[in-house]
Design a protein around this motif. Structure first.
Motif, PDB file in Angstrom:
ATOM      1  N   UNK A 182      -3.796  12.276  38.761  1.00  0.00           N
ATOM      2  CA  UNK A 182      -5.065  13.005  38.653  1.00  0.00           C
ATOM      3  C   UNK A 182      -6.217  12.212  39.264  1.00  0.00           C
ATOM      4  N   UNK A 183      -6.211  10.893  39.055  1.00  0.00           N
ATOM      5  CA  UNK A 183      -7.259  10.066  39.666  1.00  0.00           C
ATOM      6  C   UNK A 183      -7.206  10.145  41.188  1.00  0.00           C
ATOM      7  N   UNK A 184      -5.988  10.092  41.738  1.00  0.00           N
ATOM      8  CA  UNK A 184      -5.839  10.222  43.191  1.00  0.00           C
ATOM      9  C   UNK A 184      -6.312  11.601  43.658  1.00  0.00           C
ATOM     10  N   UNK A 185      -5.986  12.621  42.876  1.00  0.00           N
ATOM     11  CA  UNK A 185      -6.387  13.987  43.237  1.00  0.00           C
ATOM     12  C   UNK A 185      -7.900  14.119  43.274  1.00  0.00           C
ATOM     13  N   UNK A 186      -8.577  13.561  42.266  1.00  0.00           N
ATOM     14  CA  UNK A 186     -10.040  13.626  42.242  1.00  0.00           C
ATOM     15  C   UNK A 186     -10.659  12.785  43.355  1.00  0.00           C
ATOM     16  N   UNK A 187     -10.151  11.566  43.531  1.00  0.00           N
ATOM     17  CA  UNK A 187     -10.765  10.645  44.493  1.00  0.00           C
ATOM     18  C   UNK A 187     -10.602  11.120  45.926  1.00  0.00           C
TER      19      UNK A 187
END
Length: 198
Positions: free
Chosen positions: A170-175
């Protein structure tokens, strides 16, 4: 007579060469992950129905197709924008400064919808029943946030992770996708708005 020592040639692997190979592999893996996130993100926005988050009696299924993209925002980006850009609301109280009201026990104001079927939850403006809600100011607020150079992952993601524990995925998706894609979409809507007013 002098003793001659035989010259032994040994093959040594170049550690710098292996470092470059590992870095290239990691970058290729990250690009593949970003591509998969992007495909899943687009599907979650344009192919899934949303429900109005007001009360069980008034839940209505609607399609996101054909709506203005400025009305669809990733949920957690939508949540933190008033905290990160309060000066752009022209009033205190977050979204309530725009005339939005919440029913007790619901995380979204009246007339907003949420979809949690994709990797990243989406929030979308429907037709709010609250007559005090200023849709023009709401749209302008989102666009003003996108125009701010601070609208980037380094500024927004820490505030999101302060509110919710995100997985690495999810962090990769947001970033790498959600935050830059949201900014681009809002700025594209600004260009369309300005060109239509000319």
């Amino acid at each position: 007579m002098t003793n001659l020592r035989p010259i032994v040639i040994t093959s040594q692997s170049n550690p710098k060469r292996w470092d470059r190979i590992i870095v290239a592999f990691v970058l290729a893996l990250l690009m593949a992950i970003a591509t998969m996130i992007g495909i899943g993100w687009q599907r979650s926005i344009y192919q899934t129905p949303l429900t109005i988050s007001t009360s069980p009696e008034s839940q209505v299924e609607v399609s996101t197709l054909g709506r203005e993209s400025v009305d669809t925002i990733p949920f957690w980006i939508w949540v933190v924008l008033p905290r990160l850009f309060p000066e752009k609301l022209q009033g205190a109280g977050g979204y309530t400064a725009l005339g939005l009201t919440w029913e007790p026990g619901y995380e979204l104001p009246i007339g907003f919808m949420k979809d949690t079927s994709g990797t990243i939850p989406q929030v979308q403006l429907n037709d709010p029943a609250n007559a005090n809600f200023d849709v023009e100011r709401y749209t302008q607020f989102l666009i003003d946030c996108a125009r701010d150079p601070r609208f980037n992952a380094n500024f927004i993601l820490p505030e999101i992770t302060y509110n919710i524990n995100l997985s690495l995925w999810e962090k990769l998706a947001y970033r790498f996708f959600a935050i830059p894609s949201t900014r681009k979409t809002l700025l594209n809507d600004l260009d369309l708005k300005e060109s239509s007013s000319e």
